[in-house]
Design a protein around this motif. Structure first.
Motif, PDB file in Angstrom:
ATOM      1  N   LEU A  79       0.820  -1.209   0.000  1.00  0.00           N
ATOM      2  CA  LEU A  79       0.000   0.000   0.000  1.00  0.00           C
ATOM      3  C   LEU A  79       0.854   1.258   0.000  1.00  0.00           C
ATOM      4  CD1 LEU A  79      -2.848   1.178   0.133  1.00  0.00           C
ATOM      5  CD2 LEU A  79      -2.771   0.926   2.615  1.00  0.00           C
ATOM      6  N   ALA A  80       1.969   1.227   0.705  1.00  0.00           N
ATOM      7  CA  ALA A  80       2.806   2.413   0.838  1.00  0.00           C
ATOM      8  C   ALA A  80       3.837   2.562  -0.278  1.00  0.00           C
ATOM      9  CB  ALA A  80       3.530   2.385   2.195  1.00  0.00           C
ATOM     10  N   PHE A 123       3.813   8.052   5.052  1.00  0.00           N
ATOM     11  CA  PHE A 123       3.518   6.814   4.329  1.00  0.00           C
ATOM     12  C   PHE A 123       4.152   5.599   5.000  1.00  0.00           C
ATOM     13  CE2 PHE A 123       3.105   9.524   0.293  1.00  0.00           C
ATOM     14  CZ  PHE A 123       1.734   9.585   0.422  1.00  0.00           C
ATOM     15  N   LEU A 124       5.267   5.804   5.681  1.00  0.00           N
ATOM     16  CA  LEU A 124       5.984   4.688   6.298  1.00  0.00           C
ATOM     17  C   LEU A 124       5.526   4.390   7.717  1.00  0.00           C
ATOM     18  CD1 LEU A 124       9.627   5.514   5.126  1.00  0.00           C
ATOM     19  CD2 LEU A 124       8.262   3.539   4.416  1.00  0.00           C
ATOM     20  N   ALA A 125       4.911   5.338   8.393  1.00  0.00           N
ATOM     21  CA  ALA A 125       4.611   5.202   9.820  1.00  0.00           C
ATOM     22  C   ALA A 125       3.674   4.025  10.087  1.00  0.00           C
ATOM     23  CB  ALA A 125       3.991   6.496  10.339  1.00  0.00           C
ATOM     24  N   GLN A 126       4.056   3.193  11.057  1.00  0.00           N
ATOM     25  CA  GLN A 126       3.240   2.073  11.512  1.00  0.00           C
ATOM     26  C   GLN A 126       2.786   2.276  12.949  1.00  0.00           C
ATOM     27  OE1 GLN A 126       2.252  -0.467   9.482  1.00  0.00           O
ATOM     28  NE2 GLN A 126       3.232   0.757   7.883  1.00  0.00           N
ATOM     29  N   ASN A 127       2.897   3.482  13.405  1.00  0.00           N
ATOM     30  CA  ASN A 127       2.381   3.919  14.701  1.00  0.00           C
ATOM     31  C   ASN A 127       1.500   5.119  14.411  1.00  0.00           C
ATOM     32  OD1 ASN A 127       2.620   5.886  17.143  1.00  0.00           O
ATOM     33  ND2 ASN A 127       3.250   3.926  18.009  1.00  0.00           N
ATOM     34  N   VAL A 128       0.239   5.079  14.821  1.00  0.00           N
ATOM     35  CA  VAL A 128      -0.700   6.117  14.389  1.00  0.00           C
ATOM     36  C   VAL A 128      -0.321   7.492  14.923  1.00  0.00           C
ATOM     37  CG1 VAL A 128      -2.594   4.482  14.079  1.00  0.00           C
ATOM     38  CG2 VAL A 128      -2.302   5.618  16.296  1.00  0.00           C
ATOM     39  N   ARG A 256      -5.696   3.007   4.940  1.00  0.00           N
ATOM     40  CA  ARG A 256      -4.888   2.432   6.022  1.00  0.00           C
ATOM     41  C   ARG A 256      -5.636   2.445   7.348  1.00  0.00           C
ATOM     42  NH1 ARG A 256      -0.704  -0.674   5.799  1.00  0.00           N
ATOM     43  NH2 ARG A 256       0.627   0.754   4.601  1.00  0.00           N
ATOM     44  N   PHE A 257      -6.248   3.565   7.677  1.00  0.00           N
ATOM     45  CA  PHE A 257      -6.821   3.719   9.016  1.00  0.00           C
ATOM     46  C   PHE A 257      -8.342   3.626   9.031  1.00  0.00           C
ATOM     47  CE2 PHE A 257      -2.884   6.320   8.828  1.00  0.00           C
ATOM     48  CZ  PHE A 257      -2.095   5.508   9.629  1.00  0.00           C
ATOM     49  N   GLY A 258      -9.004   4.122   7.972  1.00  0.00           N
ATOM     50  CA  GLY A 258     -10.455   4.020   7.943  1.00  0.00           C
ATOM     51  C   GLY A 258     -10.907   2.588   7.750  1.00  0.00           C
ATOM     52  N   SER A 473       0.248  -3.679  -5.196  1.00  0.00           N
ATOM     53  CA  SER A 473      -0.743  -3.501  -4.134  1.00  0.00           C
ATOM     54  C   SER A 473      -1.783  -4.597  -4.064  1.00  0.00           C
ATOM     55  CB  SER A 473      -1.460  -2.150  -4.336  1.00  0.00           C
ATOM     56  OG  SER A 473      -0.538  -1.090  -4.408  1.00  0.00           O
ATOM     57  N   GLU A 474      -1.809  -5.513  -5.018  1.00  0.00           N
ATOM     58  CA  GLU A 474      -2.880  -6.508  -5.062  1.00  0.00           C
ATOM     59  C   GLU A 474      -2.931  -7.358  -3.799  1.00  0.00           C
ATOM     60  OE1 GLU A 474      -3.744  -7.767  -9.635  1.00  0.00           O
ATOM     61  OE2 GLU A 474      -1.764  -8.284  -8.851  1.00  0.00           O
ATOM     62  N   THR A 475      -1.790  -7.846  -3.376  1.00  0.00           N
ATOM     63  CA  THR A 475      -1.767  -8.729  -2.210  1.00  0.00           C
ATOM     64  C   THR A 475      -2.136  -7.974  -0.939  1.00  0.00           C
ATOM     65  OG1 THR A 475      -0.066 -10.110  -3.237  1.00  0.00           O
ATOM     66  CG2 THR A 475      -0.364 -10.312  -0.863  1.00  0.00           C
ATOM     67  N   GLU A 476      -1.598  -6.784  -0.779  1.00  0.00           N
ATOM     68  CA  GLU A 476      -1.847  -6.028   0.449  1.00  0.00           C
ATOM     69  C   GLU A 476      -3.294  -5.561   0.538  1.00  0.00           C
ATOM     70  OE1 GLU A 476      -1.249  -4.659   4.110  1.00  0.00           O
ATOM     71  OE2 GLU A 476       0.177  -5.813   2.914  1.00  0.00           O
TER      72      GLU A 476
END
Length: 500
Positions: A79-80, A123-128, A256-258, A473-476
């Motif tokens: 996705l990113a 785009f890289l952040a995995q912490n909201v 990502r978040f919604g 992006s297909e797999t993600e």
């Protein structure tokens, strides 16, 4: 390598900012080198990336402020990655397309690099909470880029942009804080939050707040009013980054978040989101028809085309989710090309007024190459087959029709209107007799043509070979869809639509 995408431009911007005054003219060259390094790093990550792997392909993490749940946790997935490439590539294009003789070059190029760093970090952040910090950091350099190097009303446009985006950030933060507080999570890390089990009513409230925040950033009607003013007053390179990359923070946040954090609430609100997307698409297209400034036409076109991403996200089918990513990349490339070309027209003629310009396609005394590239960009935006705009919009509508047929048809009307307002602009500006006032236009140097030509080539290549666009992006996105809560919410909508 992931941290390099954030910290190399930060360090580069600091170095540029402290260059001696006598070396200020070298700041553009140094910025080009830094941006080229970022693009090379992104390409290397792309070559190593395995599109068949779910979740994070690369990640980096360490504890930062554990007391408040803030960790430096970054990672890249399908996705990113496309958006990281778009950010690195358009940053290089924007720096190259900047005026070599502009005032205060050290500050200008330092801000462009800081803008790239903040966007990559988001785009890289995995912490909201880390995402929110980068989400807010990027608006600071963009504010100064508009306020200092913008047009006549740059102060008004920059202040309006700052206020709107500050409200957007506050709403996003409020939703994240509410999620962590109500779920009792010990940190703001993304993956643990995906497994939270909040009551549906709480999810709906938090999702509405989040949608309002990202709706301002995208922007979606009626939160759009800051965008045309910002584009009109911003310089051409800043408009390229604003339309090409920064608006994608809002649509990326939706996916990502919604979809990722509120699957139950997303299924409940999805029909309303589809209606919202259709209204915004039609409004943007109809508003574009009435504009006299070429930049405003492209700006309102962006509002319409960004609404297609909201429609795709609302449907949340495997096809529509990958289509949303494809539409983000497609819109980024096409809007960057159009803003570059509008900037050249304004620079050479001294105006962007559709009613004033005529005959610029004249092969001897006009701007024939610029006009030809503009026609190509308009065709791509209108969804002509063989270009990336067609495949991305086709995937959106194909993926959403089974869930929201009426909203999809209304957005298809918006696509038809794209041809109307862009053909009106092309016909008035580039065809007809060239007025005497524009009969001796200065030649367009190759330095102004090269970025547009590269963008045009990418638009055609990805249109002819769409698998290069969607394979990442297909797999993600399928993994994002494979949430039992999301599937259970959407299965009645899909089956009911198929029955009809």
């Amino acid at each position: 390598m992931l941290s390099a995408l954030i910290w190399i431009p930060v360090i580069g911007g600091i170095i540029i900012g402290f260059l001696p005054q006598k070396q200020a003219e070298k700041s553009r060259l140094f910025a080009l080198i830094v941006a080229s390094i970022l693009l090379v790093i992104t390409i290397i990550i792309g070559f190593e990336f395995d599109p068949n792997v779910n979740g994070l392909f690369l990640s980096e993490s360490f504890s930062w402020l554990e007391q408040i749940g803030l960790n430096y946790y970054i990672g890249v997935d399908g996705l990113a990655l496309p958006l990281l490439f778009l950010n690195s590539f358009l940053t290089l294009v924007a720096i190259y397309a900047s005026n070599p003789k502009l005032d205060r070059p050290r500050f200008y190029y330092a801000l462009l690099l800081l803008l790239s760093a903040g966007t990559a970090g988001a785009f890289l952040a995995q912490n909201v909470l880390l995402f929110f910090l980068f989400y807010e950091i990027e608006l600071i350099p963009l504010y100064f880029l508009i306020a200092i190097w913008g047009g006549t009303n740059r102060g008004y446009a920059a202040t309006k942009f700052l206020l709107y985006t500050a409200i957007s950030g506050a709403l996003v933060l409020a939703s994240f804080l509410g999620l962590v507080w109500l779920s009792g999570a010990s940190s703001f890390d993304y993956e643990p939050l995906r497994s939270q089990m909040l009551p549906l009513s709480s999810q709906i409230v938090l999702l509405i707040i989040l949608l309002a925040g990202f709706g301002i950033k995208i922007p979606i009607f009626p939160f759009h009013t800051w965008l045309p003013d910002a584009h009109v007053e911003a310089s051409t390179p800043v408009s390229v980054l604003l339309a090409g990359v920064l608006l994608k923070l809002g649509t990326y946040g939706l996916l990502r978040f919604g979809v990722g954090l509120f699957p139950d609430a997303w299924g409940v609100l999805a029909p309303y989101l589809a209606i919202w997307a259709a209204i915004s698409a039609l409004f943007g297209a109809l508003a574009a028809i009435s504009q006299k400034d070429m930049k405003r036409v492209v700006a309102y076109s962006s509002i319409a085309h960004m609404a297609y991403i909201l429609l795709a996200a609302a449907a949340a089918t495997p096809l529509s989710l990958v289509a949303a990513v494809a539409q983000m990349i497609s819109h980024g490339l096409i809007s960057a090309l159009l803003f570059l070309l509008v900037g050249v027209v304004g620079k050479k003629t001294g105006t962007r007024d559709v009613d004033t310009l005529r005959g610029l396609l004249n092969p001897e005394r006009g701007l024939p190459i610029i006009g030809s590239l503009m026609i190509l960009g308009v065709m791509a935006s209108a969804g002509i087959p063989g270009m990336v705009g067609f495949i991305s919009e086709f995937l959106v509508f194909r993926g959403t029709f089974s869930v929201f047929p009426i909203a999809t048809l209304l957005c298809l009307v918006g696509t038809g209107l794209t041809a109307v307002y862009f053909l009106l602009m092309i016909n008035r500006v580039f065809f007809g007799r060239l007025p005497q006032a524009f009969s001796n236009l200065p030649p367009v140097p190759w330095s102004d043509r090269i970025p547009a030509i590269i963008l045009a080539v990418l638009i055609v290549i990805l249109g002819l070979q769409p698998s290069w666009l969607v394979r990442w992006s297909e797999t993600e996105t399928a993994f994002l869809y494979n949430n039992e809560q999301l599937i259970s919410n959407f299965r009645p909508l899909i089956s009911g639509s198929l029955d009809r």
